[in-house]
Enzyme design. Structure first.
Site: not given
Length: 363
Positions: A162, A190, A218
């Site tokens: 993340k 991400d 992503e």
């Protein structure tokens, strides 16, 4: 099989350690759990995870929407399966997580009625799937590196990092994590809508030049910026995933039509349940775009439903369904089981869930 009653409650599950996202820190998972009772004694279970910054729904709004849905579907015959789903979908606009909870319970009932596991009812392509492990963004890089290394020691072959706060530190985090873990382990990034299109292209190209073996990136840009998403896809070799840019089938149609992504991340809480997830999957599959299945901070109810959907289809990449690993306690008896990074689907009818400990009735 008449719907006689619908009860709504909550479960609150403490986490092993704080779950950090770009929007806050969570110490508990709070989930709305639906129970649908039928005239032939079968119970269906579904759940919704409030995520106001993603879906716009809070616990209160989910409960209110389910109450409204219940008023419209009580007394309906579940053997008219598609009619019940149509009434549910059209009686209230939006409220996708609330709809997903009710729909999961309906699918649980229907597959129990037929005596088959949900994953077989939906297609039965696999009886297990592999999940990645999410590494939370952290100001201290060593915490992320250590978490990624420990995940690989536990057998995880895919790591999802993340990021999205600072493009320079984001690059350093990916670089050092790559150096710390075995070469065969895939890294997923991400961006959490955190970069501009040009920043994302610059960052991804740097990662490509260093051969960091990034499987995909992503949602690097804001959810509304579909053209920015396409700009990135067209200017890098790494696969680009649409997550927040795709809620339901209309958004999926747009990103597919615009050739704005290589993959689509389907979440039941975003799109409104299994039927809408199937619509997205079918469009993507037709156009040669693969899908993955993700989740919010969900209990084993939602994870079992999402895993059942993922396992039922052939054009799926490895899933992102690891959130229950963070729970200090599992109040759900039955459902999926974990064997390392592999999620095993239950062979009992429906979701295979037998009991929900700590369920507190709301209405």
């Amino acid at each position: 099989m008449i719907i006689e009653d619908i009860k709504v409650g909550r479960i609150t599950v403490p986490l092993k350690k704080p779950f950090k996202t770009k929007h806050g820190v969570y110490n508990f998972s709070n989930e709305v759990v639906v129970k649908i009772y039928t005239s032939n004694g079968i119970l269906g279970i579904g759940s919704a995870a409030p995520a106001p910054r993603v879906t716009g729904e809070t616990e209160s709004s989910i409960v209110g929407a389910i109450k409204h849905i219940a008023e419209n579907i009580k007394g309906l015959d579940l053997t008219c399966f598609q009619y019940v789903l149509k009434v549910m979908d059209e009686c209230i606009r939006g409220n996708n997580s609330a709809k997903a909870a009710v729909e999961i319970a309906i699918y649980d009932l229907w597959s129990k009625h037929l005596g088959v596991p949900l994953y077989k009812l939906l297609g039965g392509f696999n009886s297990s799937i592999v999940t990645d492990m999410t590494i939370m963004d952290d100001a201290k890089m060593e915490n992320m590196v250590n978490a990624a290394y420990e995940a690989t020691r536990e057998g995880y072959t895919h790591i999802k990092i993340k990021l999205g706060n600072n493009i320079d530190s984001d690059f350093e985090k990916v670089k050092f994590i790559r150096r710390a873990i075995p070469k065969g382990v895939k890294i997923r990034v991400d961006g959490n809508q955190g970069w501009t299109p040009k920043e994302a292209v610059r960052l991804i190209k740097k990662m490509e030049q260093l051969d960091l073996d990034i499987e995909f990136v992503e949602q690097p840009v804001k959810a509304w910026d579909v053209q920015g998403l396409r700009f990135i896809k067209d200017n890098v070799d790494t696969m680009i995933v649409a997550d927040e840019s795709v809620f339901g089938s209309p958004e999926a149609f747009r990103v597919i039509q615009d050739r704005a992504c290589d993959l689509i991340n389907i979440k039941l809480m975003k799109c409104g349940g299994i039927q809408n997830a199937t619509k997205i999957y079918n469009m993507a599959d037709t156009m040669g775009i693969r899908c993955m299945v993700g989740c919010m901070l969900e209990s084993k109810i939602g994870i079992t439903a999402a895993a059942s959907f993922a396992a039922s289809k052939g054009n799926m990449i490895i899933a992102d369904l690891d959130t229950i690993i963070y729970f200090a306690d599992d109040p759900i008896v039955g459902g999926v089981t974990f064997e390392g990074n592999r999620i095993m689907l239950p062979e009992e009818p429906g979701l295979g869930i037998k009991e929900i400990r700590g369920w507190e009735e709301i209405l």
